[in-house]
Write an enzyme that holds these catalytic residues in place. Structure first.
Site, PDB file in Angstrom:
ATOM      1  N   ALA A 165      30.954  27.685 -27.351  1.00  0.00           N
ATOM      2  CA  ALA A 165      31.663  27.191 -28.530  1.00  0.00           C
ATOM      3  C   ALA A 165      30.786  26.744 -29.695  1.00  0.00           C
ATOM      4  CB  ALA A 165      32.580  26.034 -28.128  1.00  0.00           C
ATOM      5  N   ALA A 166      29.521  26.355 -29.455  1.00  0.00           N
ATOM      6  CA  ALA A 166      28.708  25.814 -30.547  1.00  0.00           C
ATOM      7  C   ALA A 166      28.422  26.894 -31.586  1.00  0.00           C
ATOM      8  CB  ALA A 166      27.403  25.239 -29.988  1.00  0.00           C
ATOM      9  N   PRO A 167      28.379  26.523 -32.878  1.00  0.00           N
ATOM     10  CA  PRO A 167      28.508  25.173 -33.432  1.00  0.00           C
ATOM     11  C   PRO A 167      29.936  24.710 -33.689  1.00  0.00           C
ATOM     12  CG  PRO A 167      27.975  26.697 -35.182  1.00  0.00           C
ATOM     13  CD  PRO A 167      27.975  27.516 -33.920  1.00  0.00           C
ATOM     14  N   CYS A 180      28.833  39.667 -32.209  1.00  0.00           N
ATOM     15  CA  CYS A 180      28.520  40.037 -33.597  1.00  0.00           C
ATOM     16  C   CYS A 180      27.458  41.139 -33.592  1.00  0.00           C
ATOM     17  CB  CYS A 180      28.068  38.828 -34.411  1.00  0.00           C
ATOM     18  SG  CYS A 180      26.610  37.986 -33.779  1.00  0.00           S
ATOM     19  N   ARG A 220      23.117  21.774 -28.738  1.00  0.00           N
ATOM     20  CA  ARG A 220      24.087  22.521 -29.535  1.00  0.00           C
ATOM     21  C   ARG A 220      25.496  21.944 -29.358  1.00  0.00           C
ATOM     22  NH1 ARG A 220      23.518  27.589 -31.381  1.00  0.00           N
ATOM     23  NH2 ARG A 220      25.439  28.290 -30.388  1.00  0.00           N
TER      24      ARG A 220
END
Length: 472
Positions: free
Chosen positions: A110-112, A231, A138
């Site tokens: 989940a970070a950030p 990504c 993080r």
């Protein structure tokens, strides 16, 4: 930007006739985006409120483009948590996981917090978000962003995925796996990633990606949905990871992602997936695959086995929840110290559901549906209300951000243009005038939206804004 030769060869094979258009897109400036925090403001409301120009991102209902010169991170509304700065394509995964109020939701990496804050906003205060990152440092940044977004019904952990899977078998209704990857889709935004590609090519990430996806399947309830995203452009990290998962888990199926005209379909045997290319859309590269776990897969033997596994999982969850609540010494509102009860009466939050905790002089509220599982490392459980010192209660920054507009009995409301607003955000003492409130505490707001706390002392307001959040 100098692209690695081996990477260029891969992209030529991947894109064919579109390769030159892709290269040309890398010469254009990257788009800047912000996503409106739906928990605090409606998109049209923010559009009218901000002093800089915004343009809607067409594939999300609360995303906007902005010009880099606008500097929205230097505006008080940013500190009020009204929006999150996020690359436009990166808004897509959370928008395509169909989260509903009341769901149990996991953001595994989940970070950030860009995707976690949107998932929490979509819950509308009902249900439960577990935001996890394996890195404790993080996860601290993740916690700050969730608190700034004002999301009370969440927990933050810093755990290995297999530990979570052991503690939460078939527990979550929706899971997001935004997996670490080679980052090929972000080369335009960060040329250093292109330089690192040869040191850490796509093959570097396959083991962790497969492991994350496998653990997510174990934690997904029958009938639940998970979204896997990266990504990067690599087929190995995208379609091949998902196709391998589907081969190993016949109870899982790929389902179409909600469409947009600029999306490209997944390659090969995974057309239900979505690819985002910078030469087709005004954003960076992304991949998304949405999967659903069947309520019961296969023939009678398999169905019976799954039902038994589900019963075992429910017993484990029930036992774990009971054990955790006995250990945590949960309290009702009436059992809280008087100073805490009196303060909470001045807020507009509805504390009728859930339970309260007192741990090391700190008070927490876990809204209804928020569970803690034994053996996990929690950085935060629910909403930190504040600290109790010598029978006095000091409210937290997180509580201020979770309140609605002017959600406290004593408010100091400043305008975004008032110089005192920035002085407050910098941690300075500011003047105070007007009638005394029911408490020396004041909720400092910008145009009605909470920023933090101050405490009246004569004609001045002592600044209680969190030091780690200050305007620099």
């Amino acid at each position: 930007m100098k692209l690695p030769e081996k990477y260029c060869e891969r992209m030529k094979r991947l894109l064919g006739d579109e390769y030159e258009a892709y290269l040309k897109s890398l010469e254009e400036p990257a788009a800047c985006g912000l996503r409106v925090n739906r928990r605090k403001a409606a998109p049209d409301e923010l559009l009218q409120a901000v002093p800089f120009s915004l343009e809607r991102i067409p594939w999300t209902d609360n995303g906007f483009y902005y010009e880099d010169a606008a500097a929205p991170a230097r505006h008080p509304y940013y500190y009020a948590g009204l929006y999150y700065l996020q690359e436009p394509s990166a808004m897509t995964p959370a928008s395509r996981l169909p989260v509903q109020p009341g769901d149990r939701v996991l953001d595994l990496c989940a970070a950030p917090g860009g995707k976690a804050t949107e998932l929490g906003g979509r819950l509308g205060g009902k249900g439960f978000l577990l935001a996890n990152d394996i890195s404790a440092s993080r996860a601290k940044a993740l916690l700050k962003n969730l608190e700034m977004a004002g999301i009370p019904n969440c927990c933050v952990t810093a755990e290995r995925p297999e530990r979570l899977a052991e503690a939460c078998p078939e527990y979550f209704d929706k899971i997001l796996v935004d997996a670490p990857c080679s980052g090929e889709g972000m080369f335009r935004r960060d040329a250093k990633m292109a330089a690192r590609w040869e040191e850490a090519p796509p093959e570097t990430y396959l083991e962790v990606q497969r492991h994350l996806a496998e653990c997510a399947v174990r934690m997904l309830r029958p009938g639940g949905m998970m979204l896997y995203s990266t990504c990067t452009f690599s087929r190995e990290e995208n379609e091949e990871v998902i196709l391998g998962l589907l081969a190993d888990h016949p109870e899982m199926e790929a389902v179409p992602v909600a469409p947009f005209s600029g999306f490209a379909p997944g390659f090969g045997d995974l057309p239900e997936a979505v690819r985002i290319f910078p030469h087709r859309m005004r954003g960076e590269g992304h991949f998304l695959a949405l999967l659903r776990k069947a309520d019961a897969a296969g023939g009678p033997e398999n169905m019976a086995a799954r039902k038994e596994a589900s019963r075992v999982g429910d017993r484990r969850k029930a036992a774990g929840t009971d054990d955790a609540r006995r250990t945590e010494k949960a309290l009702s509102k009436e059992q809280l110290p008087e100073a805490v009860r009196d303060f909470l009466k001045l807020t507009t939050l509805d504390f009728s559901g859930g339970r309260f905790l007192l741990e090391r002089e700190q008070a927490y509220w876990l809204p209804e549906g928020v569970d803690r599982h034994p053996g996990l490392r929690y950085l935060r459980s629910g909403l930190l209300l504040g600290s109790i010192r010598k029978e006095r209660f000091e409210p937290s920054q997180a509580l201020a951000m979770a309140l609605g507009r002017e959600g406290f009995g004593g408010v100091l409301n400043l305008s975004a243009e008032d110089p005192l607003t920035v002085k407050y955000l910098k941690g300075e003492t500011i003047p105070l005038s007007g009638n005394a409130g029911p408490s020396p505490w004041r909720l400092v707001c910008v145009d009605g939206w909470p920023l933090g706390w101050g405490k009246a002392s004569g004609a001045a307001l002592k600044n209680k804004y969190s030091p780690g959040w200050r305007w620099m």
